[in-house]
Structures are given as C-alpha cells and as structure tokens.
Design a protein around this motif. Structure first.
Motif, short mmCIF file in Angstrom:
data_model
loop_
_atom_site.label_atom_id
_atom_site.label_comp_id
_atom_site.label_asym_id
_atom_site.label_seq_id
_atom_site.Cartn_x
_atom_site.Cartn_y
_atom_site.Cartn_z
N UNK A 95 -4.92 9.14 -7.25
CA UNK A 95 -3.68 9.92 -7.33
C UNK A 95 -2.53 9.07 -7.84
N UNK A 96 -2.54 7.79 -7.50
CA UNK A 96 -1.43 6.92 -7.91
C UNK A 96 -1.42 6.67 -9.42
N UNK A 97 -2.56 6.87 -10.08
CA UNK A 97 -2.62 6.63 -11.53
C UNK A 97 -2.93 7.91 -12.30
N UNK A 98 -2.97 9.05 -11.62
CA UNK A 98 -3.45 10.29 -12.23
C UNK A 98 -2.68 10.66 -13.49
N UNK A 99 -1.36 10.59 -13.45
CA UNK A 99 -0.59 11.01 -14.62
C UNK A 99 -0.82 10.06 -15.79
N UNK A 100 -0.85 8.74 -15.52
CA UNK A 100 -1.11 7.77 -16.59
C UNK A 100 -2.51 7.96 -17.17
N UNK A 101 -3.48 8.20 -16.30
CA UNK A 101 -4.85 8.39 -16.75
C UNK A 101 -4.97 9.62 -17.63
N UNK A 137 0.82 -1.21 0.00
CA UNK A 137 0.00 0.00 0.00
C UNK A 137 0.86 1.26 0.00
N UNK A 138 2.00 1.21 0.75
CA UNK A 138 2.89 2.36 0.78
C UNK A 138 3.44 2.63 -0.61
N UNK A 139 3.74 1.54 -1.34
CA UNK A 139 4.23 1.69 -2.71
C UNK A 139 3.16 2.32 -3.59
N UNK A 140 1.93 1.78 -3.49
CA UNK A 140 0.84 2.26 -4.34
C UNK A 140 0.43 3.68 -4.02
N UNK A 141 0.35 3.99 -2.76
CA UNK A 141 -0.22 5.27 -2.34
C UNK A 141 0.80 6.39 -2.17
N UNK A 142 2.09 6.04 -2.13
CA UNK A 142 3.08 7.08 -1.91
C UNK A 142 4.20 7.03 -2.95
N UNK A 173 -0.68 14.00 -9.22
CA UNK A 173 -1.02 13.33 -7.97
C UNK A 173 -1.31 14.34 -6.86
N UNK A 174 -0.46 15.37 -6.78
CA UNK A 174 -0.68 16.41 -5.77
C UNK A 174 -2.02 17.10 -5.97
N UNK A 175 -2.40 17.32 -7.22
CA UNK A 175 -3.66 17.99 -7.51
C UNK A 175 -4.84 17.14 -7.01
N UNK A 176 -4.76 15.83 -7.20
CA UNK A 176 -5.85 14.94 -6.75
C UNK A 176 -5.90 14.91 -5.22
N UNK A 177 -4.74 14.88 -4.58
CA UNK A 177 -4.70 14.76 -3.12
C UNK A 177 -5.08 16.06 -2.41
N UNK A 178 -4.89 17.16 -3.09
CA UNK A 178 -5.25 18.46 -2.50
C UNK A 178 -6.76 18.65 -2.62
#
Length: 577
Positions: free
Chosen positions: A100-106, A28-33, A47-52
C-alpha cells in the motif's frame, strides 16, 4: 527501595526496550501510514484499495479506471496476489501494508509501460516466484529506481520474465551484473562454462542454466539501453559460441571410445590425428546473432583415413574401426542432437546445416580437399559458370568463421574460405545475379517484412557481400564476416562515401533494433511488423517512441534510403573495374 524489588528489573527492561524500539516504530509509522498520503495529506485511493480486503466493484473501478488497463478486474486480481504472502511463515498483513505504501508509484510505473496488463501479470508471476514479497516492497519504498527497473523488466519481455520465474535465484546475479555495468568477455564465458561442466555427468541442466543466466543479463542490459544493438548481437553470439564449443568437445569423447581416434592415411601429415573445425555462417559467423536465431554450421575435417585405437589401448579394448567420413558424420549428428534436443528445459539452439555444399542432398560433413574442389572457380560448361558452387554459396562464405576446432587447422580452413568466397573474377553478370536473387527473396514479401522486404536487412547484407565478392581478393581488409565491421572497412577503403556509410549503418542499426524488440518479447523468430495498430504502438513504445506514427515514419525513411542506395551502388559497381 521499592516495596516490590522483583519488579525493578522488569520496569527497567521495558523502559530500555521502549527507548531502543521507538525510532523503529517511527520509521514503520512513516512507511505504513504517512506515505499513504498524497501531497494534500489525504490518503491516496490506491493505498486504500490495497488495504481494503473486500472493496466493492465500484471502488475497484473508480481507482483503477484512471490507469490504462484493458482488464480492470484482472489488474485488481493481480494486485490482490501481490499483497499476499504465499508462505505461511510470512505476514500477509505486513506485506499488504508495505505494498500500500508504494501502490501509487507502482501503478504509475506500470501505466507508463507499452502494455500495462502484461506488465502487471508478469510482475505478479515473477514476484510470486521470488517469495518474500514484503522485502521487495520495502526495498521499493525507499529505492524508486529499483522499482522502475523491476517494472521495465516485466513490461518489456515475457521471455525474460519467464526466465526469472523459472530461475528465481538468478535475480542476485542479475543485480550484481548491473552493478558491474560492463559486458562479459568471450574468454570469461568459456572459462566459466568449462569450470561448471568439469566432471559433470549430465550437461543439459548446466548448459540451460548458463544460457538462461546470460540471456537474462544480456536482455536486461538491452532493454535498459546499456548496450548498442551491435554489442548485444556480439554478446548473444559469444554465448552461442561458448555453448557450441562445450557441446562439440563433449560429443567427441564417447565417439572416440566407440570408434577410436581418426587418423590421416596420406599427405604430409599421414599417420597423424585428423583434425576438424566447426564453421559458423550467417548471423553466428558474423557475430551478429539475434534473439531466437538458428545456428548455421558446417563441419570440415582434414582428410580421408580411418580410426585406430588410441595410444595406451590394450588388446582387450574393443573398437569399431571406421572411416573418417563416418566418424565425423556421427560427430556432426551428435552435435546437432545435443544442441537442438527439445526437452523439459527447452532447446538450446536450432542447428541448420543446409548451407553446406549441395545442401540437404550432400554429405553432412566434408574434407577440406573436397571443400576446395567444390568452390574452385573454373567454369564447368554453360550450366556451371562458377564451377560447382552457386554464387549464393560464395556469398554465404563471406560470413563464415571458425568457432571450434584445432587452431592451426582453423587457419587453413579460414584461408580456404577466403579463397572460395573471392575466387571469381568480377563481371557485370554477377551484379545482375545478385539483384535477381534479391528480387526472388523479396517476392511476396510486404513492407512489414524487416528482413526480406524492400530496404530491409538483406539489402544492406547483399550490398556488403557484393563489395566483398568483387574486391575481397585484392583487399583482404574487406573480408569481414561482421556486417558492421565490413561497412567500416568499405568506408576506410573509399568504396563507400561518408554519407553512404552513415545512411547504411544508421538504417541497419535501426532495423536490427526493431527485430530485437520484436523477438525479445516472446523469444520467437519474428521479422514482420504486427498488423494491428495497437501492437505497432506497443512496439513503438518499447523502442522509445511515444506512438506508432512516429516509429512508422522513421521506418519508412530508413527503408527507402537503404533501397535507393542498394539500387544506386549496385548500378555503380556493376561495370566499374
């Protein structure tokens, strides 16, 4: 032993718990961070944009301006919805982190589509209908091809996206069909629908659900390039034929309860049941149906007579005896209403019976003897050089095919259709009449019309039909209702050279593919290229071109080649014996 022996089991449990859960935490740490970081190790701005949860407008603009969205704020609003679980039982916090973990690929996948704004809107609608977004983002985090498939589906067709929105449960069947990776046989379709309808009181939801599922399967295979346009057209035709047969079968029952069974009064089969067939013409007859195509039909019954009570009826049963013409007219009307009724679930198909003899002014149905009489080739004075039938009506019959009815009677009708289509002795005036019809269809049509414009689909169809009218009586192998099969038969017969066949087939494939891409976006009957260059560019990208210029050049090459061949071959065959 410890001074507090009661603590030992708890300590042991916690140690065991940490040991067992540590690998999960690492994953999970790998996936989420860790996956939020780019190649440089820094967190990616997407990712930052999604998390904010409350970014300022400048941040939104700076991150999303890198992508070709026309409406940046609208794109961000869709991303917010994608990060939110609508169910109170699911964690939005977890959903946000997985997205957030897939935001750039998406976003990169969306940016590569012909219309990124439409793709993201559809993606949000489809995802919201499926529910459990977190599971989807988790799947995409380790399965990039599935993310690409999902984005392509939402980007290529508003129509297919809406099918998924309205039928979210179909995603599983869709994935299963893609795993099997093969088309479905017509017999398999017929058996499935028959089983689904067995004993059902209300067929409408069953028929619409079956149609939606099959359209989704065929459409996705089409946009992924798994099937040729020829195979796609055949599959769309098989679905229509399956539904039409089920509708026709079910409409006869209530009429038989009301009127009794239709019987023949004279001839070799006097006193026997009167048989009938549903004859398909046009694209369905040729197994070349497109998205959102009408069904051109004709109903032919065996002969005159009246209805009688069925075997086993008692004197207490009441029937409204009527003649066969009335019975089969009622049957045709019921089939039209059932198939083309526009209800809450939409319309199955638009039925068109104007290709029957005398069109709208004539009877909706006709007996086989009248069909034969109408298409008899004897001239009836200078105003009727081909008998009662017009030449275009004989052309229409070159694409006729029985799609429902008694098998033995279907053979009789098929023979009658072949004789009617090819009954005329060839003379140069017939070629002139075909050219004149083609010119009338083309009049007022611009170069954007893929069907009726110069070098369009109709050029190929008319050319094939001219050969069939001329040679079909002596060469039965040419009597193919399918244009692709007929082109192959003309090549095999030596009536087209290899170069002519290749050019016509390539051009026909190209035009039909473009038509399909136009129609699959919104499931509308579209045969004209869009006027705005921006829309042409989108169409070009859906067809695999980088820009509209290359696509338009290919279109121009194909239509010019088809038109030149149409002129040359008609002139050659006009006087040839």
């Amino acid at each position: 032993r410890s001074e507090s022996p009661t603590l030992e089991p708890r300590v042991a449990f916690l140690a065991d718990y940490r040991e067992k859960t540590e690998p999960t935490h690492r994953i999970l740490d790998h996936l989420l961070h860790q996956t939020f970081a780019g190649e440089s190790g820094a967190a990616e701005p997407e990712s930052d944009l999604i998390l904010d949860t409350n970014p300022d407008p400048e941040t939104i603009q700076s991150v999303l301006a890198r992508y070709p969205f026309r409406d940046v704020q609208g794109a961000y609003n869709n991303l917010v919805q994608l990060a939110h679980e609508s169910s109170p039982f699911l964690s939005t916090h977890r959903c946000r982190h997985f997205l957030a973990s897939i935001a750039s690929n998406l976003l990169r996948a969306v940016a590569e589509t012909p219309d990124p704004d439409m793709a993201l809107v559809n993606l949000e609608k489809v995802t919201n209908s499926l529910g459990a977004k977190t599971v989807l983002w988790e799947l995409f985090s380790f399965n990039t091809p599935s993310l690409k498939l999902y984005v392509d589906l939402c980007a290529s067709s508003q129509f297919l996206s809406e099918l998924l929105v309205n039928n979210p449960g179909m995603i599983d069947e869709l994935l299963d069909s893609l795993v099997l990776n093969q088309p479905r046989a017509a017999e398999e379709l017929r058996k499935e629908l028959s089983d689904l309808c067995h004993g059902a009181a209300d067929l409408e939801p069953i028929l619409h659900s079956f149609q939606d599922k099959e359209f989704l399967r065929i459409g996705v295979r089409d946009i992924l390039g798994k099937d040729s346009i020829r195979a796609t057209a055949a599959e769309l035709s098989d679905v229509a034929e399956t539904i039409l047969a089920e509708v026709s079968e079910r409409q006869a029952g209530p009429l038989e309860k009301r009127f009794g069974l239709p019987y023949l009064e004279e001839g070799e089969r006097a006193e026997l049941r009167c048989r009938f067939v549903v004859l398909a013409l046009g694209k369905l007859g040729g197994r070349e149906l497109n998205y959102h195509s009408d069904l051109d039909l004709m109903l032919i019954y065996e002969g005159d007579g009246r209805t009688k009570p069925p075997p086993g009826a008692t004197r207490f049963d009441r029937y409204e005896a009527t003649d066969n013409l009335h019975f089969f007219t009622e049957l045709a009307q019921h089939i039209i209403r059932a198939a083309s009724y526009l209800g809450p679930m939409g319309r199955l198909y638009q039925i068109d019976m104007r290709l029957r003899p005398t069109g709208r002014s004539g009877s909706l149905v006709l007996p086989l003897a009248e069909f034969r009489r109408y298409f008899a080739a004897e001239p009836d004075g200078p105003t009727h050089p081909h008998g009662d039938a017009q030449l275009w009506e004989r052309q229409a019959l070159t694409r006729a095919r029985v799609v429902h009815g008694d098998a033995d009677f279907a053979s009789e009708v098929t023979d009658a259709v072949a004789n009617a289509a090819c009954a005329l002795a060839w003379r140069p005036e017939l070629a002139d009449e075909i050219v004149a019809m083609r010119e009338r269809m083309e009049a007022g049509r611009g170069a954007r019309d893929l069907k009726r414009g110069a070098g369009g689909v109709v050029d190929v169809e008319f050319l094939v039909q001219m050969f069939q009218l001329k040679y079909g009586r002596e060469r039965p192998a040419l009597r193919m209702p399918n244009t692709w099969e007929a082109l192959d038969a003309l090549l095999a017969a030596g009536l087209l050279s290899a170069e002519e066949h290749a050019a016509l087939q390539t051009g026909y494939d190209f035009l039909r593919r473009v038509q399909g891409r136009l129609r699959i976006v919104h499931n509308r009957t579209l045969d004209e290229l869009p006027e705005a260059m921006e829309e042409v560019n989108k169409l070009a990208r859906r067809l695999g071109y980088e820009a509209g210029g290359a696509f338009l050049a290919e279109l121009d090459k194909n239509t010019k080649q088809i038109r030149n061949l149409f002129i040359e071959v008609v002139a050659r065959e006009r006087g040839a014996s």
